[in-house]
Design a protein around this motif. Structure first.
Motif, PDB file in Angstrom:
ATOM      1  N   THR A  78       0.835  -1.217   0.000  1.00 45.36           N
ATOM      2  CA  THR A  78       0.000   0.000   0.000  1.00 45.36           C
ATOM      3  C   THR A  78       0.863   1.258   0.000  1.00 45.36           C
ATOM      4  N   PHE A  79       1.858   1.267   0.879  1.00 45.08           N
ATOM      5  CA  PHE A  79       2.711   2.468   0.949  1.00 45.08           C
ATOM      6  C   PHE A  79       3.576   2.610  -0.303  1.00 45.08           C
ATOM      7  N   ASP A  80       3.974   1.477  -0.889  1.00 48.03           N
ATOM      8  CA  ASP A  80       4.732   1.575  -2.139  1.00 48.03           C
ATOM      9  C   ASP A  80       3.882   2.216  -3.232  1.00 48.03           C
ATOM     10  N   GLN A  81       2.618   1.813  -3.280  1.00 51.56           N
ATOM     11  CA  GLN A  81       1.719   2.426  -4.265  1.00 51.56           C
ATOM     12  C   GLN A  81       1.548   3.931  -4.004  1.00 51.56           C
ATOM     13  N   LEU A  82       1.403   4.259  -2.693  1.00 56.58           N
ATOM     14  CA  LEU A  82       1.281   5.685  -2.351  1.00 56.58           C
ATOM     15  C   LEU A  82       2.536   6.456  -2.758  1.00 56.58           C
ATOM     16  N   LYS A  83       3.707   5.850  -2.468  1.00 60.18           N
ATOM     17  CA  LYS A  83       4.951   6.522  -2.836  1.00 60.18           C
ATOM     18  C   LYS A  83       5.046   6.705  -4.347  1.00 60.18           C
ATOM     19  N   THR A  84       4.642   5.617  -5.051  1.00 60.10           N
ATOM     20  CA  THR A  84       4.691   5.704  -6.518  1.00 60.10           C
ATOM     21  C   THR A  84       3.730   6.779  -7.028  1.00 60.10           C
ATOM     22  N   THR A  85       2.524   6.785  -6.463  1.00 60.97           N
ATOM     23  CA  THR A  85       1.525   7.775  -6.891  1.00 60.97           C
ATOM     24  C   THR A  85       2.007   9.194  -6.611  1.00 60.97           C
ATOM     25  N   TYR A  86       2.522   9.419  -5.394  1.00 61.04           N
ATOM     26  CA  TYR A  86       3.030  10.754  -5.054  1.00 61.04           C
ATOM     27  C   TYR A  86       4.226  11.131  -5.928  1.00 61.04           C
TER      28      TYR A  86
END
Length: 271
Positions: A78-86
């Motif tokens: 989840t946080f990897d996706q958030l980091k990627t999105t940001y």
């Protein structure tokens, strides 16, 4: 005046360039701030990720080991996706801002070039106007000088004319004075001739009366009427004797007649 205008134009040019430079600095600072904000956001996500893992570890005692591992994997995903999105969001935003900054810089450079060109044209126009103004002033000064010269010529001509007229008037006055002097002399001679016929008082000689006999007056002369007698009398010619003594010229002038007519009257008086 023109120097002040040129100075004002150049100062306006410098102010505009300074304003554009300030705007470029603001855009650059905004881009730098965006990069810092992206880094800060990534750090916050990493802290949140670590805090979430810590929370899961704290509650691992009540969860089966397999479930805890799954939760940690889900958190990381989840946080990897958030980091990627940001990261993608900030990359896009950064690229757009960089492109805007580049466009703004390019536009600023074009505007600065156009500003320099227009300023140069304006300065050239100002210089041209100044040159024409100076030329017009010189031409006007020349015209004024010519007008003053023509005015001086007219004044000289007027003075010459007045001087000539004054000379003519003086000559006329001199001639009139001579005529008056001659008339006075004739009048004195006629007066003297009349007084010679009147005896001096205190003498023994009898007084001679003014002749009133028609034979001794001008009535006996043919052609001398009453009007002519009055004219001659005003000139001191009242008797036959006066007529013969006066002479043709004086008689002709007094009666306003030709001398030939005066000679005929004198011939009649002497006959």
């Amino acid at each position: 005046m023109f120097d002040a205008q040129r100075t004002a134009v150049k100062q306006s040019q410098q102010l505009l360039k300074q304003g554009m430079a300030t705007q470029r600095n603001v855009d650059t600072m905004a881009l730098t701030g965006l990069k810092g904000q992206a880094s800060l956001q990534r750090q916050q996500l990493e802290l949140a990720q670590a805090a979430t893992h810590g929370y899961v570890n704290a509650t691992a005692a009540v969860l089966p080991s397999d479930d805890a591992s799954e939760v940690h994997r889900t958190i990381d995903e989840t946080f990897d996706q958030l980091k990627t999105t940001y990261a993608e969001f900030y990359d896009v935003l950064e690229r757009e801002l960089e492109r805007d900054v580049d466009s703004a810089n390019e536009l600023s450079e074009e505007f600065a070039d156009a500003l320099d060109e227009q300023t140069d044209q304006l300065l050239e126009i100002t210089q041209s106007v100044e040159d024409r103004t100076v030329q017009n002033v010189d031409e006007l000064s020349g015209q004024l000088r010519e007008q003053l010269e023509r005015t001086q010529e007219l004044q000289d001509q007027l003075e010459d004319l007045l001087e000539n007229q004054t000379s003519d008037v003086e000559e006329l006055l001199e001639r009139q004075a001579e005529q008056i002097e001659r008339f006075q002399q004739q009048l004195e001679e006629q007066t003297e001739a009349v007084t010679q016929e009147i005896p001096v008082q205190g003498t023994d000689e009898p007084h001679t009366k003014i002749e009133t006999d028609p034979e001794h007056t001008l009535e006996s002369v043919e052609g001398i009427d009453e009007e002519v007698r009055e004219q001659l009398s005003e000139a001191g010619i009242a008797t036959i004797a006066d007529l013969t003594r006066a002479g043709p010229e004086a008689v002709a002038e007094a009666a306003d007649i030709p001398e030939s007519q005066a000679e005929e009257w004198i011939d009649q008086a002497e006959a």
